[in-house]
Scaffold this active site. Sequence first.
Site, short mmCIF file in Angstrom:
data_model
loop_
_atom_site.label_atom_id
_atom_site.label_comp_id
_atom_site.label_asym_id
_atom_site.label_seq_id
_atom_site.Cartn_x
_atom_site.Cartn_y
_atom_site.Cartn_z
N PRO A 5 0.68 -1.16 0.07
CA PRO A 5 -0.01 0.04 -0.03
C PRO A 5 0.61 1.27 -0.13
O PRO A 5 0.99 1.89 1.00
CB PRO A 5 -0.68 -0.08 1.18
CG PRO A 5 -0.11 -1.08 2.19
CD PRO A 5 1.28 -1.55 1.28
N GLU A 6 1.26 1.67 -1.25
CA GLU A 6 1.69 3.07 -1.35
C GLU A 6 0.78 3.99 -2.15
O GLU A 6 -0.32 3.30 -2.52
CB GLU A 6 3.12 3.27 -1.94
CG GLU A 6 4.16 2.35 -1.21
CD GLU A 6 5.59 2.36 -1.33
OE1 GLU A 6 5.79 3.55 -2.31
OE2 GLU A 6 6.22 1.38 -1.11
N LYS A 50 -1.53 7.68 1.59
CA LYS A 50 -1.80 6.38 1.44
C LYS A 50 -3.19 6.21 2.52
O LYS A 50 -3.32 5.06 2.94
CB LYS A 50 -0.85 5.68 2.19
CG LYS A 50 0.37 5.98 1.59
CD LYS A 50 1.59 5.36 2.65
CE LYS A 50 3.01 5.94 1.80
NZ LYS A 50 4.30 5.68 2.96
N ARG A 89 15.11 1.27 6.69
CA ARG A 89 14.40 0.63 5.62
C ARG A 89 15.29 -0.06 4.92
O ARG A 89 16.10 0.70 4.51
CB ARG A 89 13.33 1.77 5.00
CG ARG A 89 12.52 2.63 5.91
CD ARG A 89 11.38 1.75 6.63
NE ARG A 89 10.67 0.82 5.97
CZ ARG A 89 9.68 0.91 5.24
NH1 ARG A 89 9.10 2.31 5.34
NH2 ARG A 89 8.84 0.10 4.76
#
Length: 263
Positions: free
Chosen positions: A2-3, A60, A252
């Site tokens: 989900p971006e 988002k 990340r």
Amino acid sequence: MPELPEVEILRRYFEEAALNKTIENVGFFDHLNKVFKTPKTEIEQALVGNSFKSVARIGKYLFAEISTEKWLHLHFGMTGNLAIYMDEASKPKYTRFAMQFNDGSTLAFQDSRKFGVVSIVENPEAHQKEKNIGVDLLKVTPEAFTKALQHRKIAIKTALLDQKHFAGIGNWIADEMLFNVGIHPEKEAAELSDKQLKALHKEACEICTIAIKKDTHYGDFPKDFFVNYRKIDALHPEHPNSKIERLVVGGRGTFIVPEKQKL
DNA sequence: TTATATGTTCGATA
DNA sequence: TTATCGAACATATA
């Protein structure tokens, strides 16, 4: 999943699945109640017997307008998704929340890791303000985008992932943009030229637009899209002599083509 | 068993 | 007070 582009596809899916149908009942399937940021009774009360009039997205974050004026807010965390099912036996795996409609269909909110959110909010703008969420990436001007980054003393990638000035960029899009413009993810944002920042803005919008057009099916993306090469030691066709490397930036996983992205 | 995962939030620190 | 850093969250898969 989900971006920004994925959530836009989910927004359209929600529209198709739910708009103008009466919600007969709702189901909650998270015993720790991690994803329900509004009490379950309140969510149920806001939905049952009503219907959805529209579905909006900021970055988002997804918002569905309930006929009674309030909005259902969904955030998909790392593993959120939507799926329709017709009978209880085929309830999708990891369904945390479900709404059954008067046509017999049920819309499931799936989320294995439970970083997602289901809540009731007054309206999208109020939530945006409360959570300090910036304007949607596809609506931010190049000037505002540049201004938000040009004084940041942090890695450009970390700045791109910050949702407070412009919302929608996530981990794969950040890597994709930085690869395309040829910028090392650990480069300090404030050290980038105006031209580079403008180029990043343009890339971000183009990546999202194409991804939406292709329904976020990565396999259908243009063959030079970096997302399909994000693996250690993989080779991007334009850089057959530079093995892809993995770094950790701002916590990340981050992939780069060393030949093109230097500090 | 260890490492990784497309996101956000909160406490500590500067 | 503001900006930044890094751990934490809960779970699955390789």
